[in-house]
Design a protein around this motif. Structure first.
Motif, mmCIF file in Angstrom:
data_model
loop_
_atom_site.group_PDB
_atom_site.id
_atom_site.type_symbol
_atom_site.label_atom_id
_atom_site.label_comp_id
_atom_site.label_asym_id
_atom_site.label_seq_id
_atom_site.Cartn_x
_atom_site.Cartn_y
_atom_site.Cartn_z
ATOM 1 N N LEU A 183 6.226 6.960 0.593
ATOM 2 C CA LEU A 183 6.751 5.677 0.501
ATOM 3 C C LEU A 183 8.088 5.840 1.294
ATOM 4 C CD1 LEU A 183 6.114 4.664 -3.207
ATOM 5 C CD2 LEU A 183 4.605 4.119 -1.259
ATOM 6 N N SER A 207 10.702 0.473 -1.318
ATOM 7 C CA SER A 207 9.342 0.270 -1.636
ATOM 8 C C SER A 207 9.260 -0.121 -2.973
ATOM 9 C CB SER A 207 8.336 1.404 -1.400
ATOM 10 O OG SER A 207 8.237 1.695 -0.109
ATOM 11 N N ASP A 221 3.973 -1.517 -3.681
ATOM 12 C CA ASP A 221 3.650 -0.493 -2.731
ATOM 13 C C ASP A 221 3.156 0.619 -3.388
ATOM 14 O OD1 ASP A 221 4.727 -1.692 -0.307
ATOM 15 O OD2 ASP A 221 6.591 -1.724 -1.541
#
Length: 212
Positions: free
Chosen positions: A35, A39, A118
């Motif tokens: 990520l 995020s 996310d």
């Protein structure tokens, strides 16, 4: 398992499930989600886990869901942050910079409330729920997060030897809940030091779930 069970645990401070440090499995395997900073990570049934502080300090935004307002008031006090609290249906939203916690029944949390997610970090949710609630939970979780990738931590042990929570989650059950929605990778398995609650041997598993 009734909501009052968890309210009582927090009111009586019977929170042996609460860890005093960020989970080392999170620290070690979080990068598997790949990520970028900023995020949004959703932490279901988050309590006041220090994993949230770790995520924030590493540049991520956090959304959480928790039944106990007591737990979340302690969380924000320990973060040293005063949240803004607003009501949305049956849910109280505790908001501060880079963090939103939705307090109430997780089944009342909607995709609209959460916004785009996310990734999911589930260390304490699936294992906290009895078997008759887990299918509903996993379906709801994937729906409100639009099948976001997930880092899942769970235990496996002889359920006859100790009462949950945490409950035992077999590999077969993980596949049953998520196999049609995700590509599943077992990242690691490790024996729980001292066993589960000192009662029986147990293994902790870390799964990476990516969209299939």
């Amino acid at each position: 398992m009734e909501p009052q069970f968890w309210h009582d645990r927090w009111t009586k401070n019977e929170i042996g499930f609460h860890k005093s440090d960020a989970n080392p499995l999170l620290v070690k395997y979080f990068t598997e989600l790949a990520l970028p900073k900023g995020s949004l990570v959703f932490v279901p049934l988050c309590g006041k886990t220090l994993d949230i502080s770790w995520l924030l300090s590493n540049g991520y935004r956090v959304a959480g869901a928790e039944l106990s307002s007591n737990a979340i008031e302690q969380l924000f006090a320990e973060l040293g942050v005063k949240p803004t609290i607003t009501r949305n249906g049956e849910i109280d939203r505790y908001h501060a910079n880079d963090i939103d916690i939705f307090v109430g029944d997780i089944f009342d949390v909607t995709r609209t409330m959460l916004g785009p997610v996310d990734a999911i970090y589930d260390r304490a949710a699936l294992v906290a729920l009895p078997e008759n609630m887990r299918s509903r939970y996993t379906s709801h979780l994937t729906a409100i997060t639009d099948h976001a990738p997930q880092l899942l931590v769970c235990y496996q042990y002889d359920q006859r030897a100790a009462e949950g929570p945490p409950f035992s989650i077999s590999h077969e059950e993980v596949r049953r809940h998520y196999g049609e929605r995700y590509h599943l990778t077992l990242l690691t398995s490790a024996d729980v030091s001292g066993g589960l609650k000192g009662k029986c041997s147990a293994t902790e598993h870390v799964w990476l779930l990516r969209r299939g």
